[in-house]
Design a protein around this motif. Structure first.
Motif: not given
Length: 324
Positions: A105-106, A137-138, A140-143, A161
């Motif tokens: 899931e990563d 990544i849907r 999720t916060e971008n990093t 992303h």
């Protein structure tokens, strides 16, 4: 035959175990084993170099950290990245594949493996990985994604992303699937507001629309691009976008008129601009520029791979017997 059928699963289990031991033994040597030469789809053969210097040291350090705690996904990712920076892409893919089996899931693992599938021209596998990453990544916060090879200012300019969408767009582009490539690069441009992300995504968006014959739309995409943008890393893409707008000349884009002195990114951008010019008389110049790129040694650059893919497509159109 029945006997063989019964031992077949055991045989494959043993074979898999032996292959894993071989891979681990290779990684345990002081110097990683140098992969064999890479043969491009156009038949050009490039040797891989023995690791040395800072790149080797960083690889050894990353490998040691991973060996101390193989359950640390961060350590695994850096082990894979440092392996890829040596040009040992198949080994990096094997590392990421081990990680995916343990951490399915990563999104980062699919992002990096997809990138390296592009490096070895396995575009369908790259699309599958990067599409999976985009699903993970849907919501999720971008990093910020840390740089493996820092820029001059040591300021990371890319995000997780953004990199997923960028490489997915590239993989679709290399397959000639321009609508899906365009959609991915729109997501990429929307993933961050820094100038580096803006110019890199806009460059590909512009080229894609020219490929589709939508010149007015292509030009409209350049509106946010100005000479004043504070670009840190993607200066080649910035200059290309300014060239597309008519803000700088080809002489400024290509110093002394020598494409060989420019990066593959710039040379390919210019080649595509000529290749997609409504004036068909410039098409040959675009092809000549692409041919010059693949005569070079930088077989892993995106500009090289894009030029190579275009030339293969032209060969296929000229000779329908040529297959994928």
């Amino acid at each position: 035959m029945p006997f063989l059928h019964k031992i077949s699963p055991l045989f494959y289990l043993i074979l898999s175990f032996i292959m894993t031991l071989g891979f681990n033994a290779c990684q345990d040597s002081e110097h990683p084993e140098v992969p064999g030469p890479f043969t491009t789809p156009l038949g050009k053969v490039y040797s891989r170099e023995k690791a040395s210097g800072k790149a080797l040291q960083q690889y050894l350090e990353a490998r040691e950290v991973y060996k101390k705690d193989s359950s640390d996904v961060e350590a695994l990712i850096w082990f894979g990245r440092r392996t890829a920076y040596l040009g040992y892409y198949e080994d990096a893919i094997a590392i990421y594949s081990q990680g995916i089996r343990r951490f399915p899931e990563d999104a980062r693992l699919f992002r990096h493996r997809g990138h390296r599938y592009i490096s070895i021209r396995e575009f369908d596998k790259a699309i599958a990985d990067l599409q999976r990453a985009s699903e993970l990544i849907r919501g999720t916060e971008n990093t910020i994604e840390p740089d493996g090879i820092p820029n001059a200012m040591n300021i990371p300019v890319s995000t997780l992303h953004g990199n997923i969408w960028y490489h997915l767009g590239l993989a679709y582009y290399l397959k000639g699937d321009y609508p899906n490539a365009y959609s991915a690069y729109i997501h990429c441009r929307e993933s961050g507001t820094n100038p580096d992300n803006l110019v890199s995504s806009t460059h590909w968006l512009y080229m894609i629309q020219r490929r589709l014959g939508n010149y007015i739309l292509a030009d409209s995409l350049l509106r946010p691009i100005t000479p004043e943008l504070e670009v840190i890393e993607n200066n080649s893409y910035h200059n290309l976008c300014l060239f597309y707008k008519g803000a700088i000349t080809e002489e400024i884009l290509i110093p002394e008129g020598k494409p060989s002195a420019a990066s593959d990114a710039v040379a390919y951008g210019l080649a595509n601009w000529y290749f997609t010019n409504p004036d068909s008389l410039t098409l040959d110049k675009g092809v000549d520029l692409m041919s010059a790129i693949v005569e070079g040694d930088n077989w892993t650059s995106f500009g090289y791979i894009a030029a190579e893919s275009d030339l293969i497509d032209l060969q296929r159109k000229a000779d329908p017997v040529i297959k994928e």
